[in-house]
Motif scaffolding. Structure first.
Motif, short mmCIF file in Angstrom:
data_model
loop_
_atom_site.label_atom_id
_atom_site.label_comp_id
_atom_site.label_asym_id
_atom_site.label_seq_id
_atom_site.Cartn_x
_atom_site.Cartn_y
_atom_site.Cartn_z
N GLN A 113 0.83 -1.21 0.00
CA GLN A 113 0.00 0.00 0.00
C GLN A 113 0.86 1.26 0.00
N ALA A 116 2.00 1.84 -3.44
CA ALA A 116 0.91 2.43 -4.23
C ALA A 116 0.77 3.92 -3.95
N ASP A 120 1.06 6.94 -6.58
CA ASP A 120 0.04 7.97 -6.68
C ASP A 120 0.65 9.37 -6.62
N LEU A 146 -0.89 -4.55 -4.57
CA LEU A 146 -0.67 -3.90 -5.86
C LEU A 146 -1.39 -4.61 -7.00
N ASP A 177 -0.66 -3.57 -10.79
CA ASP A 177 -0.60 -2.15 -11.13
C ASP A 177 0.38 -1.92 -12.29
#
Length: 369
Positions: A113, A116, A120, A146, A177
């Protein structure tokens, strides 16, 4: 005089940035006209994030899943388009009480996370410091965060944690991702242990995370199954030196991304601009809680000293304690050194009033140098 101050943490008492500030106080007491540049350092393990923040990186905060599934708040760092993540902040041993049960169940989902969140934020390079991990899950949890799916024979997701990999029958990377393909993912892995075998992560490290003999064997079998699935899915053999770091965390990323393994000090010194700072100074100060024989195996302070030595810059060391001999210190270009134990009346004061005594010791060693 131009002085670079580049210490590691004094474990249990000062972060690297706090130690650097105390050393700077001592330097300026002796050389009030000095130009001081502070470059906190670390070797990729505990304290890596603090060093990055101390060097001016921007702190970011995220709510993530901890190693046993409970939410936790984790800090990471961003400098330009480079992110630094210390996986222990999301998936660390400090977030649980180690037991045989946690050794099997702990996972790295929260670390995924954080990756991620970095994506972002537009990160093009992500540095992962992976020391202090609670999990032995081969990085599977982070990859699931992911978008990877790890399925059992009935097509159901396997439970998180290393033990869940024992029942893994297939992996589905279709939802991974896509931004991972465009990011430079650099993993700080100072240990050279492979994923599997008597020198592998289950055999060598899972005991520190609560595993007994039975759990170690189960985790070994689970990771063996994981490595087989990864090779079937990607063609990549992940049982390589360094893949056993942090419960095998690198293994999944070596298979599914362009991740690369690097010495931790190398990554952080590049992040903080240490080498550039060394080109513009007359003296270097470094140190850590203990300068001992372990420091000679890639620990940050002696790596700092060696780089300064090679550039012809004298080095002064300040440490909580020093067990290396003067000859050993001189090998690294250290021309003077002082231990807090040399200047305190009571050893406990070296911990409880570390900043005060680091400043005092720094002043004393410079006045005597």
């Amino acid at each position: 005089m131009r002085v670079v101050i580049a210490p590691d943490k004094f474990k249990g008492s000062l972060t690297s940035a706090e130690a650097a500030a105390a050393m700077a106080e001592g330097v300026l007491a002796v050389y009030p006209e000095a130009t001081v540049t502070v470059v906190p350092v670390a070797d990729g393990g505990e304290g890596t994030l603090d060093a990055a923040l101390g060097a001016g990186a921007e702190p970011r905060t995220a709510r993530v899943t901890g190693p046993l599934g409970r939410d936790t708040t984790a800090v990471w760092a961003l400098s330009g388009d480079t992110a630094l993540i210390e996986t222990a902040r999301a998936s660390g041993l400090v977030l649980l009480d180690p037991s045989p049960e946690t050794a099997l169940a702990a996972g790295s989902y929260g670390s995924g996370q954080l990756i991620a969140h970095a994506l972002d934020a537009g990160a093009k390079t992500i540095i992962l410091g992976i020391g202090g991990s609670a999990m032995t899950d081969g990085g599977s949890g982070a990859l699931c965060a992911l978008g990877l799916k790890i399925l059992d024979r009935d097509g159901n997701p396997v439970p998180p944690g290393g033990a869940g990999l024992l029942n893994a029958a297939s992996v589905d990377a279709s939802g991974l991702d896509p931004r991972l393909a465009g990011v430079d993912l650099r993993i700080a892995a100072d240990v050279r242990n492979p994923l599997l075998g008597y020198e592998g992560t289950a055999a060598v490290f899972s005991g520190q995370k609560g595993a007994g003999a039975a759990e170690q064997q189960l985790l070994e079998e689970a990771l063996d199954n994981w490595a087989r699935l990864l090779k079937e899915a990607t063609g990549v053999d992940v049982d390589v030196p360094g893949a056993g770091a942090a419960g095998g965390f690198p293994s999944g990323f070596l298979a599914f991304t362009g991740a690369s393994l690097h010495p931790g000090f190398e990554l952080l010194s590049a992040f903080t601009g240490l080498d550039e700072s060394l080109t513009r100074c007359d003296l270097v100060l470094t140190g850590e809680g203990s300068l001992d024989n372990q420091s000679r195996y890639g620990k940050a302070p002696l790596e700092v000293a060696a780089r300064a030595r090679d550039a012809g810059i004298p080095v002064v060391a300040v440490a909580g304690q020093i067990t290396l001999t003067p000859d050993q210190l001189q090998e690294y270009g250290i021309v003077a050194a002082v231990s807090l134990l040399d200047v305190v009346q009571r050893p406990q004061d070296a911990m409880s009033q570390a900043a005060k005594y680091v400043a005092w010791a720094t002043r004393q060693v410079l006045e005597g140098a």
